[in-house]
Design a protein around this motif. Sequence first.
Motif, PDB file in Angstrom:
ATOM      1  N   ILE A  99      15.300   1.702  67.554  1.00  0.00           N
ATOM      2  CA  ILE A  99      14.976   2.990  68.147  1.00  0.00           C
ATOM      3  C   ILE A  99      16.167   3.901  67.889  1.00  0.00           C
ATOM      4  CG2 ILE A  99      14.487   4.214  70.274  1.00  0.00           C
ATOM      5  CD1 ILE A  99      13.298   1.615  71.358  1.00  0.00           C
ATOM      6  N   LYS A 100      15.901   5.011  67.217  1.00  0.00           N
ATOM      7  CA  LYS A 100      16.972   5.964  66.926  1.00  0.00           C
ATOM      8  C   LYS A 100      16.794   7.167  67.833  1.00  0.00           C
ATOM      9  CE  LYS A 100      17.680   4.708  62.129  1.00  0.00           C
ATOM     10  NZ  LYS A 100      17.742   5.176  60.741  1.00  0.00           N
ATOM     11  N   VAL A 101      17.844   7.544  68.505  1.00  0.00           N
ATOM     12  CA  VAL A 101      17.817   8.689  69.398  1.00  0.00           C
ATOM     13  C   VAL A 101      18.697   9.762  68.791  1.00  0.00           C
ATOM     14  CG1 VAL A 101      18.342   9.523  71.715  1.00  0.00           C
ATOM     15  CG2 VAL A 101      17.485   7.193  71.387  1.00  0.00           C
ATOM     16  N   LYS A 102      18.108  10.934  68.605  1.00  0.00           N
ATOM     17  CA  LYS A 102      18.873  12.060  68.077  1.00  0.00           C
ATOM     18  C   LYS A 102      19.402  12.837  69.265  1.00  0.00           C
ATOM     19  CE  LYS A 102      16.289  12.546  63.819  1.00  0.00           C
ATOM     20  NZ  LYS A 102      15.461  13.412  62.995  1.00  0.00           N
ATOM     21  N   SER A 103      20.665  13.068  69.283  1.00  0.00           N
ATOM     22  CA  SER A 103      21.236  13.817  70.408  1.00  0.00           C
ATOM     23  C   SER A 103      21.102  15.310  70.173  1.00  0.00           C
ATOM     24  CB  SER A 103      22.693  13.427  70.605  1.00  0.00           C
ATOM     25  OG  SER A 103      23.445  13.801  69.466  1.00  0.00           O
ATOM     26  N   GLN A 104      20.812  16.025  71.213  1.00  0.00           N
ATOM     27  CA  GLN A 104      20.716  17.481  71.123  1.00  0.00           C
ATOM     28  C   GLN A 104      21.977  18.095  71.674  1.00  0.00           C
ATOM     29  OE1 GLN A 104      17.228  18.438  73.327  1.00  0.00           O
ATOM     30  NE2 GLN A 104      15.827  17.754  71.725  1.00  0.00           N
ATOM     31  N   LYS A 105      22.453  19.065  70.982  1.00  0.00           N
ATOM     32  CA  LYS A 105      23.661  19.740  71.436  1.00  0.00           C
ATOM     33  C   LYS A 105      23.301  20.697  72.565  1.00  0.00           C
ATOM     34  CE  LYS A 105      26.242  19.463  67.178  1.00  0.00           C
ATOM     35  NZ  LYS A 105      26.944  20.216  66.145  1.00  0.00           N
ATOM     36  N   LEU A 106      24.116  20.698  73.588  1.00  0.00           N
ATOM     37  CA  LEU A 106      23.917  21.606  74.703  1.00  0.00           C
ATOM     38  C   LEU A 106      24.436  22.987  74.351  1.00  0.00           C
ATOM     39  CD1 LEU A 106      24.994  19.310  77.634  1.00  0.00           C
ATOM     40  CD2 LEU A 106      22.684  19.898  76.987  1.00  0.00           C
ATOM     41  N   LYS A 107      23.706  24.005  74.746  1.00  0.00           N
ATOM     42  CA  LYS A 107      24.115  25.390  74.449  1.00  0.00           C
ATOM     43  C   LYS A 107      24.848  26.006  75.593  1.00  0.00           C
ATOM     44  CE  LYS A 107      20.565  26.372  71.173  1.00  0.00           C
ATOM     45  NZ  LYS A 107      19.553  27.266  70.748  1.00  0.00           N
TER      46      LYS A 107
END
Length: 107
Positions: A99-107
Amino acid sequence: MKNNIYSILKGTFLVSDDSFKNWRFIIFISILAIIMIASSHSADKKVYEIARLKNEAKEMRSGFVDGRSKLMRLKMESAVIKKMKAKGLAPSVVPAKKIKVKSQKLK
């Protein structure tokens, strides 16, 4: 020379007027002998203690190796499968997926 040997055998050197020097020497030699005997006994005790500890270390090492080999046998996949089969579990036929989780950058 003959008189000296007779005086030693008779013990007159211990009761003569200047026997104090002789008694001091005899007591000194006796004390040294006692110290030597005590030292010898102490050394023998240490030798026996070392031998006992070596045997104990060998027994512990043997127990450790035995336990480690049992643990390795228990950890083998075939041993785990046998144990789980008795409980009604079987290994999965479908391989696991990553399972690959892509991290989202916080704005």
